[in-house]
Design an enzyme around this catalytic site. Structure first.
Site, PDB file in Angstrom:
ATOM      1  N   GLU A  85      41.611  43.079  48.803  1.00 52.17           N
ATOM      2  CA  GLU A  85      40.916  42.046  48.014  1.00 52.17           C
ATOM      3  C   GLU A  85      41.351  40.657  48.485  1.00 52.17           C
ATOM      4  O   GLU A  85      42.547  40.328  48.486  1.00 52.17           O
ATOM      5  CB  GLU A  85      41.221  42.229  46.517  1.00 52.17           C
ATOM      6  CG  GLU A  85      40.355  41.345  45.646  1.00 52.17           C
ATOM      7  CD  GLU A  85      40.576  41.581  44.142  1.00 52.17           C
ATOM      8  OE1 GLU A  85      40.894  42.716  43.747  1.00 52.17           O
ATOM      9  OE2 GLU A  85      40.435  40.609  43.388  1.00 52.17           O
ATOM     10  N   LYS A 275      44.513  44.446  35.038  1.00 55.63           N
ATOM     11  CA  LYS A 275      44.060  44.656  36.423  1.00 55.63           C
ATOM     12  C   LYS A 275      44.568  43.499  37.287  1.00 55.63           C
ATOM     13  O   LYS A 275      45.010  43.694  38.420  1.00 55.63           O
ATOM     14  CB  LYS A 275      42.537  44.758  36.466  1.00 55.63           C
ATOM     15  CG  LYS A 275      41.972  45.229  37.801  1.00 55.63           C
ATOM     16  CD  LYS A 275      41.762  44.123  38.802  1.00 55.63           C
ATOM     17  CE  LYS A 275      41.153  44.638  40.098  1.00 55.63           C
ATOM     18  NZ  LYS A 275      41.075  43.620  41.151  1.00 55.63           N
ATOM     19  N   ASP A 291      54.406  55.416  45.465  1.00 52.01           N
ATOM     20  CA  ASP A 291      53.279  56.154  44.890  1.00 52.01           C
ATOM     21  C   ASP A 291      52.552  55.267  43.873  1.00 52.01           C
ATOM     22  O   ASP A 291      52.956  55.160  42.722  1.00 52.01           O
ATOM     23  CB  ASP A 291      53.848  57.425  44.227  1.00 52.01           C
ATOM     24  CG  ASP A 291      52.773  58.295  43.602  1.00 52.01           C
ATOM     25  OD1 ASP A 291      51.630  57.825  43.448  1.00 52.01           O
ATOM     26  OD2 ASP A 291      53.084  59.447  43.265  1.00 52.01           O
ATOM     27  N   HIS A 389      35.730  32.720  44.218  1.00 50.55           N
ATOM     28  CA  HIS A 389      35.154  33.969  44.715  1.00 50.55           C
ATOM     29  C   HIS A 389      33.942  33.694  45.591  1.00 50.55           C
ATOM     30  O   HIS A 389      33.696  34.392  46.554  1.00 50.55           O
ATOM     31  CB  HIS A 389      34.773  34.870  43.541  1.00 50.55           C
ATOM     32  CG  HIS A 389      35.955  35.636  43.016  1.00 50.55           C
ATOM     33  ND1 HIS A 389      35.857  36.576  42.030  1.00 50.55           N
ATOM     34  CD2 HIS A 389      37.257  35.587  43.351  1.00 50.55           C
ATOM     35  CE1 HIS A 389      37.052  37.075  41.781  1.00 50.55           C
ATOM     36  NE2 HIS A 389      37.916  36.485  42.566  1.00 50.55           N
TER      37      HIS A 389
HETATM   38  C1  MEV Z   1      40.266  40.051  39.763  1.00 49.80           C
HETATM   39  O1  MEV Z   1      40.729  40.894  40.796  1.00 49.80           O
HETATM   40  C2  MEV Z   1      41.290  39.963  38.670  1.00 49.80           C
HETATM   41  C3  MEV Z   1      40.895  39.109  37.448  1.00 49.80           C
HETATM   42  O2  MEV Z   1      39.680  39.611  36.894  1.00 49.80           O
HETATM   43  C4  MEV Z   1      42.025  39.223  36.468  1.00 49.80           C
HETATM   44  C5  MEV Z   1      41.746  38.596  35.122  1.00 49.80           C
HETATM   45  O3  MEV Z   1      40.589  38.512  34.696  1.00 49.80           O
HETATM   46  O4  MEV Z   1      42.743  38.208  34.468  1.00 49.80           O
HETATM   47  C6  MEV Z   1      40.649  37.699  37.867  1.00 49.80           C
END
Ligand code: MEV
Length: 463
Positions: A85, A275, A291, A389
């Site tokens: 990413e 995430k 792992d 992005h």
């Molecule tokens: C993108 O890889 C991760 C985000 O969505 C995390 C978040 O929303 O806090 C930007």
């Protein structure tokens, strides 16, 4: 795929690599150039890949980058990250810089035990309490037997430490579970724990003759192997430099606190928030040959430990308006044994980190998670995520349109400045650029992205 072809590739594992690839070519009607891609081994030799897994045909490269600016407990680290990413490495580096300039991260190991589980069946729930009492009164003997399985672990200061028993009388099939908690030192410990569980199962059936042991396996809910990291960020570092914003540093800190409250209250947001934390954790786990499925499973289960899925981090505003962050995560990691020492890139990554023990590695990884979270929240509460992005997306489109070398930068900068980010726009810009259109060549890295910082071009990331 290949509806008329059989996937029953009998004896595939016995074939040499060429024969495996030939079979795949036939099965998936792979063109020769695609099949050739499988032959590019990179740092991982096929001999090793074939040792690691069954039916190997090649290896799958991921970009390896390093996140800079990490200071953890007063020590500087360059943190290797294997990730596809685009914004992740730059985001972690940027947030780590704000923390560095505010004094650095602190981190601790909260607890360092892995848990093994032995499922005990065929006992009536009415007998659970007395069976539990038998197991607990034999706890020292069980621990002694467990330690005899791995005497060297004991010599290194690790080994079995605790026994506990859990009861599930209301389950569809009532059962009990014996937990054995072990300190696996610098090993991730899956094999150690599983061997101990299999050995103890014999003792459990001996102590409880009417019982039958079911599963014997470690738990990936490693809530006894916890790492905690903290940081304080001076509020002035939170202000994005490349956008007009009337927000003060303390106001941004307050918004980050609100973002944390959102994540901690709403599982839909918590999942995305976490995430963003895993964006920092997984790439280091992967780079060091650990792992990541175990770490992922453990972190998410831990996030749900109160019965609701919540934030793994916590952000608050200090009296003076500075931002304070903390994270607690279970991390099942090793720095010895298995892939960590065999995979050349894992070995190298550990060396980049100064050949840490598992405890130090866990502290650094917890900080990487906190840094990634901070970068994402700062972007979400100020410029928004899409601006950055879009720039990264524009680069990908430029590449897809066939741009090479410096053309990629020119085409993507032009699309962003024109606010036309699409395949057609990339193709149009590329053909104009190749026809000598200076207007496209001369578009500067848009939105204040400094030329010296080209690879750090996401607005999501910039300080
Ligand atoms: C993108 O890889 C991760 C985000 O969505 C995390 C978040 O929303 O806090 C930007």
């Amino acid at each position: 795929m290949s509806s008329n072809k059989s996937s029953r590739l009998k004896g595939f594992f016995k074939l040499n690599r060429g024969a495996r690839i030939d079979l795949l070519r036939d099965f998936a009607s792979l063109p020769v150039d695609q099949a050739r891609v499988l032959g590019h081994d990179g740092a991982l030799s096929f001999e090793l890949a074939d040792l690691f897994i069954e039916n190997a045909v090649g290896s799958y490269p991921l970009p390896l980058g390093v996140a800079t600016n990490f200071k953890v407990n007063g020590v500087d680290y360059v943190v290797p990250m294997a990730v596809e990413e685009s914004s992740v490495v730059a985001a972690a580096s940027n947030a780590a810089r704000w923390v560095y300039e505010s004094g650095g991260f602190t981190a601790q190991i909260v607890s360092s035990l892995m848990i093994g589980q032995i499922q005990i069946l065929d006992i009536e729930p009415s007998g659970f309490e007395s069976a539990k009492a038998i197991l607990l009164s034999n706890a020292s003997e069980l621990i002694r037997i467990a330690n005899a399985v791995h005497p060297r672990l004991l010599m290194r200061g690790g080994g079995a430490k605790e026994i506990e028993v859990k009861l599930f009388p209301q389950a569809e099939v009532p059962f009990m579970v014996l937990h054995i908690a072990l300190d696996t030192r610098d090993a991730m410990g899956a094999n150690l724990v599983n061997t101990v569980c299999e050995r103890l199962a014999i003792e459990v059936e001996r102590l409880l003759p009417k019982s039958r042991v079911g599963l014997k396996i470690l738990s990936n809910l490693a809530d006894r192997k916890l790492f905690r990291a903290q940081c304080r960020v001076r509020s002035e570092f939170l202000k994005p430099k490349d956008v007009d914003s009337n927000l003060s540093g303390p106001q941004i800190a307050k918004r980050i606190h609100e973002a944390f409250v959102f994540a901690d209250s709403d599982p839909y947001r918590a999942t995305t928030h976490n995430k963003g934390i895993m964006n920092g954790i997984d790439p280091v786990v992967i780079a060091t040959g650990n792992d990541w499925r175990a770490v992922e499973a453990g972190c998410h289960a831990f996030a749900a430990r109160t019965g609701r899925y919540r934030s793994l981090s916590r952000w608050t505003v200090a009296q003076d308006g500075d931002l304070e962050g903390e994270i607690t995560v279970p991390l099942q990691l090793g720095t010895v044994g298995g892939v960590t020492r065999l995979h050349p890139m894992a070995k190298l990554s550990l060396e980049l980190l100064g050949s840490p023990d598992a405890a130090t590695l866990g502290k650094v990884i917890a900080c990487a998670g906190l840094a990634s979270n901070l970068a994402a929240l700062r972007a979400l509460t100020t410029t928004g995520i899409q601006r950055g992005h879009m720039k990264l997306h524009a680069k990908n489109l430029a590449l897809a349109a066939g741009a090479k070398g410096s053309e990629v930068e020119s085409v993507s900068n032009w699309m962003v400045s024109e606010r036309r980010v699409s395949v057609q726009a990339a193709e149009e810009a590329l053909s104009k650029l190749r026809a000598g259109d200076k207007a496209i060549e001369s578009v500067d890295s848009a939105d204040g992205v400094e030329a010296s910082d080209k690879n750090n071009q996401s607005g999501f990331l910039k300080a």
